[in-house]
Design a protein around this motif. Sequence first.
Motif, PDB file in Angstrom:
ATOM      1  N   GLY A  28       0.762  -1.244   0.000  1.00 36.24           N
ATOM      2  CA  GLY A  28       0.000   0.000   0.000  1.00 36.24           C
ATOM      3  C   GLY A  28       0.786   1.283   0.000  1.00 36.24           C
ATOM      4  N   SER A 156      -4.644  -6.619  -0.331  1.00 36.00           N
ATOM      5  CA  SER A 156      -4.897  -5.603  -1.356  1.00 36.00           C
ATOM      6  C   SER A 156      -6.361  -5.173  -1.359  1.00 36.00           C
ATOM      7  CB  SER A 156      -4.500  -6.125  -2.739  1.00 36.00           C
ATOM      8  OG  SER A 156      -3.110  -6.305  -2.817  1.00 36.00           O
ATOM      9  N   LEU A 159      -6.938  -2.996   1.702  1.00 37.70           N
ATOM     10  CA  LEU A 159      -6.426  -1.635   1.500  1.00 37.70           C
ATOM     11  C   LEU A 159      -7.292  -0.840   0.530  1.00 37.70           C
ATOM     12  CD1 LEU A 159      -2.582  -2.302   1.365  1.00 37.70           C
ATOM     13  CD2 LEU A 159      -3.807  -1.023   3.130  1.00 37.70           C
ATOM     14  N   GLU A 163      -9.353   3.425   0.125  1.00 41.22           N
ATOM     15  CA  GLU A 163      -8.859   4.434  -0.811  1.00 41.22           C
ATOM     16  C   GLU A 163      -9.760   5.655  -0.918  1.00 41.22           C
ATOM     17  OE1 GLU A 163      -7.442   2.907  -4.547  1.00 41.22           O
ATOM     18  OE2 GLU A 163      -6.614   1.156  -3.552  1.00 41.22           O
TER      19      GLU A 163
END
Length: 164
Positions: A28, A156, A159, A163
Amino acid sequence: MKRILVINGSASEHSSNGLLIEQLISLGSSFFEFEKFESLKSLPHFDPKPVEIPDAVVLFWKKVEEADKVLFCTPEYIFSIPSGLKNALEWSVSTTIFSGKSIGIITASASGVLGHEELQRIMKTLGAHFSPENTLLISGIKGKAGVDPELDEKLSLFLSSWEN
């Protein structure tokens, strides 16, 4: 870039959670700025009526307040969260530092189910904001951190939920 304070709940210096945090940062780092809080051991035992708030506690509160988001990455110890993490959260009960704070919870342990539930309950009590997308339970962590491609995918996705 959003700033994420990462708190490792493990009491072990070379823990699977530490490896997991490094893996997470690697995945990240182009989207987030990470800061690791590695000083849970520096916090004195919680005192509900301290004469003076210890400097280590004030520093912890400041780090939480300055972060856009806080990520807890912790094992489960004896079907609960580790005592160092619980101590830090107890110091925070009489504050509003977690009220409305966006957090993530990763519990990575042999099982982790009860510790994961407990940390979610505590953070709801403290007023933190999180959703199922911001929580991740990784059972059987030994041998997965840094070597399991499926874990990379899960991290992933975790994370990417942050965003926005």
